[in-house]
Design a protein around this motif. Structure first.
Motif, short mmCIF file in Angstrom:
data_model
loop_
_atom_site.label_atom_id
_atom_site.label_comp_id
_atom_site.label_asym_id
_atom_site.label_seq_id
_atom_site.Cartn_x
_atom_site.Cartn_y
_atom_site.Cartn_z
N ASP A 1 16.01 -77.63 18.27
CA ASP A 1 16.50 -76.29 18.64
C ASP A 1 16.38 -76.15 20.17
O ASP A 1 15.27 -76.13 20.71
CB ASP A 1 15.62 -75.24 17.94
CG ASP A 1 15.96 -73.81 18.39
OD1 ASP A 1 16.70 -73.64 19.39
OD2 ASP A 1 15.49 -72.88 17.73
N PRO A 2 17.53 -76.07 20.87
CA PRO A 2 17.46 -76.07 22.33
C PRO A 2 16.69 -74.87 22.90
O PRO A 2 16.07 -74.97 23.96
CB PRO A 2 18.92 -76.04 22.78
CG PRO A 2 19.73 -75.76 21.57
CD PRO A 2 18.90 -76.02 20.36
N THR B 1 3.47 -72.45 8.72
CA THR B 1 4.87 -72.37 8.28
C THR B 1 5.77 -72.39 9.50
O THR B 1 5.31 -72.30 10.63
CB THR B 1 5.12 -71.06 7.52
OG1 THR B 1 4.72 -69.97 8.36
CG2 THR B 1 4.34 -71.00 6.22
N GLY B 2 7.08 -72.49 9.27
CA GLY B 2 8.04 -72.44 10.37
C GLY B 2 7.81 -73.56 11.37
O GLY B 2 7.46 -74.68 10.99
N GLN C 1 6.09 -78.00 11.97
CA GLN C 1 6.92 -79.13 12.41
C GLN C 1 6.27 -79.91 13.54
O GLN C 1 5.42 -79.39 14.25
CB GLN C 1 8.28 -78.60 12.90
CG GLN C 1 9.07 -77.87 11.82
CD GLN C 1 10.31 -77.20 12.38
OE1 GLN C 1 10.74 -77.48 13.49
NE2 GLN C 1 10.91 -76.30 11.60
N ASP C 2 6.72 -81.16 13.71
CA ASP C 2 6.27 -81.88 14.91
C ASP C 2 7.29 -81.64 16.02
O ASP C 2 8.32 -81.00 15.81
CB ASP C 2 6.02 -83.36 14.62
CG ASP C 2 7.31 -84.10 14.26
OD1 ASP C 2 8.40 -83.48 14.33
OD2 ASP C 2 7.23 -85.28 13.90
N ASP D 1 4.82 -76.15 17.74
CA ASP D 1 4.88 -77.36 16.90
C ASP D 1 3.57 -78.11 17.01
O ASP D 1 2.81 -77.93 17.98
CB ASP D 1 6.05 -78.24 17.37
CG ASP D 1 5.79 -78.80 18.76
OD1 ASP D 1 5.23 -79.92 18.84
OD2 ASP D 1 6.10 -78.12 19.76
N SER D 2 3.29 -78.99 16.05
CA SER D 2 1.96 -79.62 15.97
C SER D 2 1.61 -80.44 17.21
O SER D 2 0.46 -80.41 17.67
CB SER D 2 1.88 -80.49 14.71
OG SER D 2 2.94 -81.44 14.72
N ASP D 3 2.57 -81.16 17.80
CA ASP D 3 2.26 -82.00 18.96
C ASP D 3 1.92 -81.17 20.19
O ASP D 3 0.96 -81.44 20.90
CB ASP D 3 3.43 -82.94 19.28
CG ASP D 3 3.69 -83.93 18.15
OD1 ASP D 3 2.70 -84.53 17.67
OD2 ASP D 3 4.85 -84.07 17.73
N THR D 4 2.72 -80.12 20.42
CA THR D 4 2.47 -79.27 21.60
C THR D 4 1.17 -78.50 21.40
O THR D 4 0.38 -78.32 22.33
CB THR D 4 3.66 -78.31 21.83
OG1 THR D 4 4.86 -79.07 21.85
CG2 THR D 4 3.51 -77.56 23.14
N ARG D 5 0.93 -78.04 20.15
CA ARG D 5 -0.29 -77.30 19.86
C ARG D 5 -1.54 -78.13 20.17
O ARG D 5 -2.50 -77.66 20.76
CB ARG D 5 -0.31 -76.87 18.39
CG ARG D 5 -1.51 -75.99 18.01
CD ARG D 5 -1.33 -75.40 16.62
NE ARG D 5 -1.22 -76.42 15.60
CZ ARG D 5 -0.18 -76.59 14.78
NH1 ARG D 5 0.86 -75.79 14.84
NH2 ARG D 5 -0.18 -77.56 13.89
#
Lengths: 250, 250
Positions: free
Chosen positions: A33-34, A20-21, A25-26, A148-152
Protein backbone atom coordinates in the motif's frame (compact mmCIF):
# COMPACT_ATOMS: atom_id res chain seq x y z
CA UNK A 1 14.77 6.38 23.67
CA UNK A 2 14.71 5.55 27.31
CA UNK A 3 13.19 6.45 30.64
CA UNK A 4 9.94 4.55 30.24
CA UNK A 5 9.00 2.20 33.03
CA UNK A 6 6.05 -0.13 32.90
CA UNK A 7 4.10 2.00 35.40
CA UNK A 8 4.45 5.04 33.10
CA UNK A 9 2.89 3.23 30.18
CA UNK A 10 -0.34 4.87 28.99
CA UNK A 11 -3.21 2.56 29.99
CA UNK A 12 -4.71 2.22 26.56
CA UNK A 13 -1.60 0.77 24.90
CA UNK A 14 -2.12 -2.92 24.44
CA UNK A 15 0.65 -5.43 23.88
CA UNK A 16 -1.94 -8.08 23.09
CA UNK A 17 -0.54 -10.73 20.77
CA UNK A 18 -3.79 -10.92 18.76
CA UNK A 19 -3.02 -8.23 16.21
CA UNK A 20 -5.24 -7.37 13.27
CA UNK A 21 -4.97 -5.30 10.10
CA UNK A 22 -1.54 -3.89 9.29
CA UNK A 23 -0.21 -4.90 12.72
CA UNK A 24 -0.68 -8.55 11.67
CA UNK A 25 1.35 -8.06 8.47
CA UNK A 26 5.06 -7.94 7.81
CA UNK A 27 6.74 -5.05 5.97
CA UNK A 28 6.75 -6.74 2.56
CA UNK A 29 2.97 -7.23 2.68
CA UNK A 30 2.05 -3.89 4.29
CA UNK A 31 4.32 -1.83 2.04
CA UNK A 32 2.32 -2.86 -1.02
CA UNK A 33 0.00 0.00 0.00
CA UNK A 34 1.84 3.13 -1.20
CA UNK A 35 0.15 5.34 1.40
CA UNK A 36 1.28 3.04 4.23
CA UNK A 37 4.78 2.96 2.78
CA UNK A 38 4.90 6.77 2.64
CA UNK A 39 3.70 6.98 6.25
CA UNK A 40 6.45 4.64 7.46
CA UNK A 41 9.14 6.55 5.55
CA UNK A 42 7.81 9.72 7.23
CA UNK A 43 7.79 8.07 10.63
CA UNK A 44 11.33 6.68 10.34
CA UNK A 45 12.54 10.02 8.96
CA UNK A 46 11.00 11.90 11.89
CA UNK A 47 12.41 9.45 14.44
CA UNK A 48 15.87 9.46 12.79
CA UNK A 49 16.14 13.24 12.80
CA UNK A 50 14.72 13.30 16.32
CA UNK A 51 17.56 11.06 17.48
CA UNK A 52 20.20 13.07 15.64
CA UNK A 53 18.85 16.33 17.11
CA UNK A 54 18.69 14.72 20.58
CA UNK A 55 22.32 13.66 20.17
CA UNK A 56 23.32 17.23 19.42
CA UNK A 57 21.37 18.74 22.28
CA UNK A 58 22.56 16.23 24.87
CA UNK A 59 26.15 16.72 23.75
CA UNK A 60 25.64 20.46 24.04
CA UNK A 61 24.03 20.12 27.49
CA UNK A 62 26.97 17.99 28.64
CA UNK A 63 28.90 21.27 28.77
CA UNK A 64 26.65 22.42 31.63
CA UNK A 65 27.54 19.39 33.78
CA UNK A 66 28.88 20.31 37.22
CA UNK A 67 31.31 17.36 37.36
CA UNK A 68 33.27 15.23 34.92
CA UNK A 69 31.21 12.18 35.94
CA UNK A 70 27.96 14.04 35.12
CA UNK A 71 29.43 15.17 31.82
CA UNK A 72 30.32 11.58 30.95
CA UNK A 73 26.78 10.46 31.82
CA UNK A 74 25.21 12.97 29.42
CA UNK A 75 27.76 12.12 26.73
CA UNK A 76 26.74 8.46 27.15
CA UNK A 77 23.08 9.34 26.63
CA UNK A 78 24.04 11.36 23.53
CA UNK A 79 26.03 8.46 22.13
CA UNK A 80 23.08 6.08 22.71
CA UNK A 81 20.83 8.43 20.73
CA UNK A 82 23.37 8.45 17.92
CA UNK A 83 23.29 4.64 17.71
CA UNK A 84 19.48 4.76 17.53
CA UNK A 85 19.85 7.24 14.69
CA UNK A 86 22.14 4.81 12.86
CA UNK A 87 19.59 1.99 13.09
CA UNK A 88 16.77 4.15 11.79
CA UNK A 89 18.88 5.58 8.96
CA UNK A 90 20.05 2.10 7.94
CA UNK A 91 16.45 0.88 7.89
CA UNK A 92 15.44 3.77 5.63
CA UNK A 93 18.21 2.77 3.22
CA UNK A 94 17.14 -0.87 3.45
CA UNK A 95 13.58 -0.09 2.36
CA UNK A 96 14.86 1.99 -0.55
CA UNK A 97 14.32 5.47 0.91
CA UNK A 98 16.93 8.23 0.89
CA UNK A 99 17.53 9.01 4.60
CA UNK A 100 18.22 12.72 4.08
CA UNK A 101 15.06 13.21 2.05
CA UNK A 102 13.05 11.31 4.64
CA UNK A 103 14.41 13.46 7.49
CA UNK A 104 14.16 16.84 5.75
CA UNK A 105 10.43 17.49 6.37
CA UNK A 106 10.98 17.24 10.15
CA UNK A 107 14.10 19.37 10.52
CA UNK A 108 12.24 22.67 11.01
CA UNK A 109 9.89 21.35 13.73
CA UNK A 110 12.60 19.55 15.71
CA UNK A 111 15.15 22.36 15.40
CA UNK A 112 12.37 24.76 16.41
CA UNK A 113 11.60 22.70 19.49
CA UNK A 114 15.25 22.63 20.56
CA UNK A 115 15.79 26.32 19.82
CA UNK A 116 12.79 27.28 21.93
CA UNK A 117 13.84 25.04 24.79
CA UNK A 118 17.58 25.54 25.23
CA UNK A 119 18.21 24.81 28.93
CA UNK A 120 19.77 27.64 30.89
CA UNK A 121 21.42 25.33 33.42
CA UNK A 122 22.29 21.73 34.22
CA UNK A 123 19.01 20.90 36.01
CA UNK A 124 16.89 22.30 33.19
CA UNK A 125 18.95 20.13 30.85
CA UNK A 126 18.25 17.02 32.95
CA UNK A 127 14.53 17.77 33.18
CA UNK A 128 14.47 18.28 29.42
CA UNK A 129 16.29 15.00 28.77
CA UNK A 130 13.84 13.19 31.03
CA UNK A 131 10.67 14.88 29.77
CA UNK A 132 11.71 14.79 26.13
CA UNK A 133 12.61 11.17 26.30
CA UNK A 134 9.43 10.20 28.12
CA UNK A 135 7.20 12.00 25.63
CA UNK A 136 9.10 10.40 22.77
CA UNK A 137 8.71 6.97 24.40
CA UNK A 138 4.95 7.47 24.80
CA UNK A 139 4.73 8.45 21.18
CA UNK A 140 6.78 5.46 20.00
CA UNK A 141 4.49 3.11 21.93
CA UNK A 142 1.33 4.80 20.62
CA UNK A 143 2.51 4.35 17.08
CA UNK A 144 4.07 0.89 17.47
CA UNK A 145 0.67 -0.75 17.83
CA UNK A 146 -0.28 0.53 14.36
CA UNK A 147 2.83 -0.71 12.52
CA UNK A 148 3.66 -3.82 10.53
CA UNK A 149 5.65 -6.40 12.51
CA UNK A 150 9.09 -5.53 11.05
CA UNK A 151 8.78 -1.77 11.58
CA UNK A 152 7.27 -2.32 15.04
CA UNK A 153 10.23 -4.44 16.08
CA UNK A 154 12.67 -1.69 15.08
CA UNK A 155 10.66 1.08 16.78
CA UNK A 156 10.44 -0.90 20.02
CA UNK A 157 14.15 -1.73 19.89
CA UNK A 158 15.06 1.94 19.53
CA UNK A 159 12.85 2.64 22.55
CA UNK A 160 14.99 0.36 24.70
CA UNK A 161 15.31 1.52 28.26
CA UNK A 162 19.00 1.99 28.91
CA UNK A 163 18.38 2.96 32.50
CA UNK A 164 19.15 6.67 32.26
CA UNK A 165 15.84 7.73 33.83
CA UNK A 166 17.24 6.85 37.22
CA UNK A 167 20.15 9.22 36.73
CA UNK A 168 18.04 12.27 35.80
CA UNK A 169 15.30 11.62 38.36
CA UNK A 170 17.78 11.10 41.19
CA UNK A 171 19.72 14.29 40.44
CA UNK A 172 16.60 16.44 40.07
CA UNK A 173 15.01 15.08 43.27
CA UNK A 174 18.19 15.66 45.26
CA UNK A 175 18.43 19.24 43.99
CA UNK A 176 14.79 20.00 44.95
CA UNK A 177 15.32 18.43 48.38
CA UNK A 178 18.32 20.66 48.93
CA UNK A 179 16.53 23.80 47.70
CA UNK A 180 12.72 23.45 47.55
CA UNK A 181 12.34 26.77 45.70
CA UNK A 182 13.83 25.04 42.64
CA UNK A 183 10.63 23.02 42.36
CA UNK A 184 8.55 25.97 41.15
CA UNK A 185 11.04 27.02 38.50
CA UNK A 186 11.53 23.47 37.17
CA UNK A 187 7.76 22.81 37.12
CA UNK A 188 7.31 25.90 34.97
CA UNK A 189 10.14 24.71 32.74
CA UNK A 190 8.53 21.25 32.33
CA UNK A 191 5.24 22.91 31.35
CA UNK A 192 7.04 25.00 28.77
CA UNK A 193 8.72 21.88 27.33
CA UNK A 194 5.39 20.10 27.00
CA UNK A 195 3.71 23.13 25.44
CA UNK A 196 6.46 23.53 22.89
CA UNK A 197 6.46 19.79 22.08
CA UNK A 198 2.70 19.87 21.46
CA UNK A 199 2.91 22.97 19.33
CA UNK A 200 5.65 21.53 17.11
CA UNK A 201 3.86 18.17 16.86
CA UNK A 202 0.68 19.84 15.71
CA UNK A 203 2.70 21.59 13.03
CA UNK A 204 3.95 18.20 11.81
CA UNK A 205 0.46 16.65 11.96
CA UNK A 206 -0.93 19.47 9.84
CA UNK A 207 1.85 19.08 7.25
CA UNK A 208 2.16 15.32 6.85
CA UNK A 209 -1.10 13.71 5.87
CA UNK A 210 0.04 10.12 5.38
CA UNK A 211 1.84 10.04 8.72
CA UNK A 212 -1.04 11.66 10.61
CA UNK A 213 -3.60 9.33 9.11
CA UNK A 214 -1.57 6.30 10.16
CA UNK A 215 -1.12 7.69 13.67
CA UNK A 216 -4.85 7.80 14.23
CA UNK A 217 -5.66 4.23 13.35
CA UNK A 218 -4.60 3.04 9.95
CA UNK A 219 -4.64 4.46 6.49
CA UNK A 220 -7.96 2.88 5.58
CA UNK A 221 -9.96 4.78 8.17
CA UNK A 222 -9.34 8.33 6.98
CA UNK A 223 -7.97 11.24 8.91
CA UNK A 224 -9.61 12.03 12.25
CA UNK A 225 -8.37 15.17 13.97
CA UNK A 226 -10.30 14.34 17.15
CA UNK A 227 -8.36 11.09 17.51
CA UNK A 228 -5.06 12.97 17.13
CA UNK A 229 -6.28 15.25 19.91
CA UNK A 230 -7.02 12.22 22.11
CA UNK A 231 -3.56 10.84 21.49
CA UNK A 232 -2.04 14.16 22.55
CA UNK A 233 -4.21 14.14 25.72
CA UNK A 234 -3.05 10.66 26.65
CA UNK A 235 0.59 11.72 26.24
CA UNK A 236 -0.03 14.91 28.26
CA UNK A 237 -1.68 12.92 31.07
CA UNK A 238 1.26 10.52 31.28
CA UNK A 239 3.57 13.56 31.42
CA UNK A 240 1.55 15.09 34.30
CA UNK A 241 1.80 11.89 36.31
CA UNK A 242 5.55 11.70 35.77
CA UNK A 243 6.06 15.29 36.85
CA UNK A 244 4.10 14.72 40.08
CA UNK A 245 6.23 11.66 40.78
CA UNK A 246 9.31 13.84 40.31
CA UNK A 247 7.99 16.35 42.88
CA UNK A 248 7.02 18.89 40.22
CA UNK A 249 3.41 20.04 39.99
CA UNK A 250 2.76 19.97 36.25
CA UNK B 1 41.73 8.17 17.51
CA UNK B 2 41.92 7.71 13.81
CA UNK B 3 43.33 9.10 10.60
CA UNK B 4 46.77 7.57 10.82
CA UNK B 5 47.97 5.66 7.81
CA UNK B 6 51.16 3.68 7.71
CA UNK B 7 52.83 6.23 5.44
CA UNK B 8 52.18 8.98 8.01
CA UNK B 9 53.97 7.06 10.73
CA UNK B 10 56.98 8.93 12.10
CA UNK B 11 60.09 7.10 10.92
CA UNK B 12 61.62 6.55 14.31
CA UNK B 13 58.70 4.59 15.77
CA UNK B 14 59.64 0.96 15.82
CA UNK B 15 57.17 -1.88 16.08
CA UNK B 16 60.03 -4.27 16.64
CA UNK B 17 58.90 -7.31 18.61
CA UNK B 18 62.12 -7.38 20.66
CA UNK B 19 61.08 -5.10 23.50
CA UNK B 20 63.19 -4.28 26.50
CA UNK B 21 62.73 -2.64 29.90
CA UNK B 22 59.17 -1.69 30.81
CA UNK B 23 57.95 -2.48 27.30
CA UNK B 24 58.80 -6.14 27.97
CA UNK B 25 56.77 -6.21 31.19
CA UNK B 26 53.06 -6.56 31.84
CA UNK B 27 51.11 -4.08 33.98
CA UNK B 28 51.31 -6.10 37.19
CA UNK B 29 55.12 -6.16 37.04
CA UNK B 30 55.67 -2.61 35.79
CA UNK B 31 53.19 -1.06 38.24
CA UNK B 32 55.31 -2.17 41.18
CA UNK B 33 57.32 0.99 40.49
CA UNK B 34 55.14 3.77 42.00
CA UNK B 35 56.55 6.42 39.65
CA UNK B 36 55.67 4.32 36.59
CA UNK B 37 52.20 3.69 38.00
CA UNK B 38 51.68 7.44 38.55
CA UNK B 39 52.83 8.17 35.00
CA UNK B 40 50.35 5.68 33.52
CA UNK B 41 47.47 7.07 35.61
CA UNK B 42 48.43 10.53 34.29
CA UNK B 43 48.61 9.26 30.73
CA UNK B 44 45.25 7.46 30.85
CA UNK B 45 43.68 10.48 32.57
CA UNK B 46 44.99 12.82 29.87
CA UNK B 47 43.84 10.53 27.06
CA UNK B 48 40.42 9.98 28.68
CA UNK B 49 39.73 13.68 29.08
CA UNK B 50 41.11 14.26 25.59
CA UNK B 51 38.54 11.85 24.18
CA UNK B 52 35.70 13.37 26.20
CA UNK B 53 36.66 16.89 25.11
CA UNK B 54 36.98 15.69 21.49
CA UNK B 55 33.49 14.19 21.74
CA UNK B 56 32.10 17.53 22.88
CA UNK B 57 33.86 19.55 20.20
CA UNK B 58 32.93 17.21 17.34
CA UNK B 59 29.32 17.17 18.50
CA UNK B 60 29.42 20.96 18.60
CA UNK B 61 31.03 21.17 15.15
CA UNK B 62 28.34 18.86 13.76
CA UNK B 63 26.06 21.91 13.95
CA UNK B 64 28.15 23.59 11.25
CA UNK B 65 27.58 20.72 8.79
CA UNK B 66 26.13 21.84 5.46
CA UNK B 67 24.04 18.68 5.00
CA UNK B 68 22.36 16.09 7.20
CA UNK B 69 24.73 13.42 5.87
CA UNK B 70 27.75 15.53 6.89
CA UNK B 71 26.18 16.13 10.29
CA UNK B 72 25.70 12.39 10.77
CA UNK B 73 29.34 11.78 9.81
CA UNK B 74 30.63 14.17 12.47
CA UNK B 75 28.21 12.76 15.04
CA UNK B 76 29.63 9.32 14.25
CA UNK B 77 33.17 10.53 14.87
CA UNK B 78 32.01 12.08 18.17
CA UNK B 79 30.36 8.86 19.24
CA UNK B 80 33.53 6.88 18.42
CA UNK B 81 35.53 9.25 20.66
CA UNK B 82 33.03 8.69 23.45
CA UNK B 83 33.52 4.93 23.25
CA UNK B 84 37.29 5.44 23.47
CA UNK B 85 36.68 7.56 26.55
CA UNK B 86 34.68 4.71 28.10
CA UNK B 87 37.52 2.22 27.59
CA UNK B 88 40.10 4.53 29.12
CA UNK B 89 37.86 5.42 32.07
CA UNK B 90 37.08 1.75 32.71
CA UNK B 91 40.79 0.93 32.64
CA UNK B 92 41.51 3.65 35.22
CA UNK B 93 38.88 2.11 37.50
CA UNK B 94 40.33 -1.34 36.89
CA UNK B 95 43.79 -0.30 38.07
CA UNK B 96 42.32 1.31 41.17
CA UNK B 97 42.49 4.96 40.09
CA UNK B 98 39.57 7.40 40.39
CA UNK B 99 38.87 8.49 36.78
CA UNK B 100 37.78 12.03 37.67
CA UNK B 101 40.89 12.64 39.77
CA UNK B 102 43.08 11.24 37.00
CA UNK B 103 41.46 13.52 34.39
CA UNK B 104 41.35 16.72 36.48
CA UNK B 105 44.97 17.83 35.96
CA UNK B 106 44.44 17.93 32.17
CA UNK B 107 41.11 19.73 31.99
CA UNK B 108 42.57 23.24 31.89
CA UNK B 109 45.03 22.50 29.05
CA UNK B 110 42.52 20.62 26.87
CA UNK B 111 39.69 23.08 27.46
CA UNK B 112 42.16 25.88 26.75
CA UNK B 113 43.14 24.26 23.45
CA UNK B 114 39.53 23.88 22.35
CA UNK B 115 38.58 27.38 23.49
CA UNK B 116 41.46 28.90 21.52
CA UNK B 117 40.64 26.88 18.41
CA UNK B 118 36.85 27.01 18.02
CA UNK B 119 36.29 26.60 14.25
CA UNK B 120 34.39 29.43 12.58
CA UNK B 121 33.00 27.23 9.82
CA UNK B 122 32.54 23.65 8.65
CA UNK B 123 35.87 23.40 6.79
CA UNK B 124 37.84 24.72 9.76
CA UNK B 125 36.05 22.10 11.85
CA UNK B 126 37.07 19.33 9.44
CA UNK B 127 40.69 20.50 9.31
CA UNK B 128 40.72 20.60 13.10
CA UNK B 129 39.26 17.09 13.39
CA UNK B 130 41.89 15.81 10.95
CA UNK B 131 44.86 17.70 12.40
CA UNK B 132 43.87 17.10 16.01
CA UNK B 133 43.36 13.44 15.44
CA UNK B 134 46.60 13.02 13.54
CA UNK B 135 48.64 14.78 16.21
CA UNK B 136 46.96 12.69 18.89
CA UNK B 137 47.70 9.52 16.91
CA UNK B 138 51.36 10.46 16.57
CA UNK B 139 51.51 11.10 20.29
CA UNK B 140 49.81 7.78 21.13
CA UNK B 141 52.32 5.93 18.98
CA UNK B 142 55.28 7.79 20.46
CA UNK B 143 54.19 6.85 23.92
CA UNK B 144 53.01 3.29 23.18
CA UNK B 145 56.58 2.07 22.67
CA UNK B 146 57.40 3.08 26.26
CA UNK B 147 54.49 1.31 27.94
CA UNK B 148 54.01 -2.07 29.59
CA UNK B 149 52.30 -4.62 27.34
CA UNK B 150 48.79 -4.29 28.86
CA UNK B 151 48.68 -0.49 28.75
CA UNK B 152 50.23 -0.51 25.26
CA UNK B 153 47.50 -2.81 23.98
CA UNK B 154 44.79 -0.45 25.26
CA UNK B 155 46.46 2.68 23.88
CA UNK B 156 46.89 1.10 20.43
CA UNK B 157 43.28 -0.14 20.47
CA UNK B 158 41.98 3.35 21.21
CA UNK B 159 44.09 4.60 18.31
CA UNK B 160 42.20 2.36 15.90
CA UNK B 161 41.73 3.88 12.50
CA UNK B 162 38.00 4.00 11.90
CA UNK B 163 38.49 5.40 8.41
CA UNK B 164 37.33 8.94 9.02
CA UNK B 165 40.50 10.52 7.61
CA UNK B 166 39.18 9.85 4.14
CA UNK B 167 36.02 11.81 4.84
CA UNK B 168 37.78 14.95 6.11
CA UNK B 169 40.56 14.88 3.51
CA UNK B 170 38.15 14.39 0.62
CA UNK B 171 35.85 17.25 1.70
CA UNK B 172 38.72 19.69 2.31
CA UNK B 173 40.43 18.84 -1.01
CA UNK B 174 37.19 19.28 -2.94
CA UNK B 175 36.57 22.65 -1.30
CA UNK B 176 40.08 23.89 -2.16
CA UNK B 177 39.72 22.65 -5.75
CA UNK B 178 36.48 24.59 -6.06
CA UNK B 179 37.92 27.75 -4.50
CA UNK B 180 41.75 27.80 -4.37
CA UNK B 181 41.79 30.94 -2.18
CA UNK B 182 40.51 28.75 0.67
CA UNK B 183 43.93 27.06 0.75
CA UNK B 184 45.65 30.09 2.28
CA UNK B 185 43.10 30.57 5.01
CA UNK B 186 43.01 26.88 5.94
CA UNK B 187 46.83 26.64 5.94
CA UNK B 188 46.94 29.52 8.42
CA UNK B 189 44.29 27.78 10.50
CA UNK B 190 46.26 24.50 10.54
CA UNK B 191 49.35 26.41 11.70
CA UNK B 192 47.36 28.00 14.50
CA UNK B 193 46.05 24.58 15.58
CA UNK B 194 49.56 23.17 15.73
CA UNK B 195 50.89 26.18 17.61
CA UNK B 196 48.14 25.99 20.19
CA UNK B 197 48.57 22.21 20.59
CA UNK B 198 52.30 22.65 21.23
CA UNK B 199 51.75 25.47 23.67
CA UNK B 200 49.21 23.50 25.72
CA UNK B 201 51.36 20.34 25.61
CA UNK B 202 54.34 22.24 26.96
CA UNK B 203 52.15 23.44 29.82
CA UNK B 204 51.30 19.82 30.63
CA UNK B 205 54.92 18.70 30.34
CA UNK B 206 56.00 21.43 32.77
CA UNK B 207 53.30 20.44 35.28
CA UNK B 208 53.40 16.64 35.27
CA UNK B 209 56.83 15.32 36.11
CA UNK B 210 56.09 11.59 36.21
CA UNK B 211 54.29 11.65 32.85
CA UNK B 212 56.97 13.77 31.17
CA UNK B 213 59.76 11.60 32.45
CA UNK B 214 58.08 8.48 31.07
CA UNK B 215 57.47 10.17 27.72
CA UNK B 216 61.16 10.77 27.22
CA UNK B 217 62.35 7.24 27.70
CA UNK B 218 61.47 5.57 30.94
CA UNK B 219 61.33 6.59 34.55
CA UNK B 220 64.81 5.33 35.33
CA UNK B 221 66.56 7.70 32.95
CA UNK B 222 65.52 11.00 34.49
CA UNK B 223 63.87 13.94 32.84
CA UNK B 224 65.39 15.24 29.61
CA UNK B 225 63.84 18.40 28.24
CA UNK B 226 65.82 18.13 25.01
CA UNK B 227 64.24 14.74 24.31
CA UNK B 228 60.76 16.19 24.84
CA UNK B 229 61.71 18.86 22.34
CA UNK B 230 62.77 16.20 19.83
CA UNK B 231 59.47 14.39 20.28
CA UNK B 232 57.60 17.62 19.56
CA UNK B 233 59.74 18.17 16.42
CA UNK B 234 58.96 14.70 15.11
CA UNK B 235 55.24 15.31 15.60
CA UNK B 236 55.49 18.74 13.95
CA UNK B 237 57.34 17.27 10.96
CA UNK B 238 54.68 14.59 10.48
CA UNK B 239 52.04 17.36 10.65
CA UNK B 240 53.86 19.39 7.97
CA UNK B 241 53.95 16.39 5.64
CA UNK B 242 50.23 15.75 6.12
CA UNK B 243 49.35 19.36 5.43
CA UNK B 244 51.33 19.34 2.18
CA UNK B 245 49.54 16.17 1.13
CA UNK B 246 46.25 17.96 1.83
CA UNK B 247 47.25 20.84 -0.44
CA UNK B 248 47.99 23.17 2.45
CA UNK B 249 51.44 24.66 2.81
CA UNK B 250 52.13 24.26 6.53
Amino acid sequence: MRFMTSSDKPDHVSDSPARTGIAAQDWATAAADPQYRAAVVDLLGALAYGELAAFERLAEDAKLAPTLADKAELAKMASAEFHHFERLRDRLTEIGAEPTEAMDPFVAALDGFHRQTAPSDWLEGLVKAYVGDSIASDFYREVAARLDSDTRELVLAVLDDTGHAGFAVEKVRAAIDADPRLGGRLALWARRLMGEALSQSQRVVADRDALSTMLVGGVADGFDLAEVGRMFSRITEAHTKRMSALGLAA
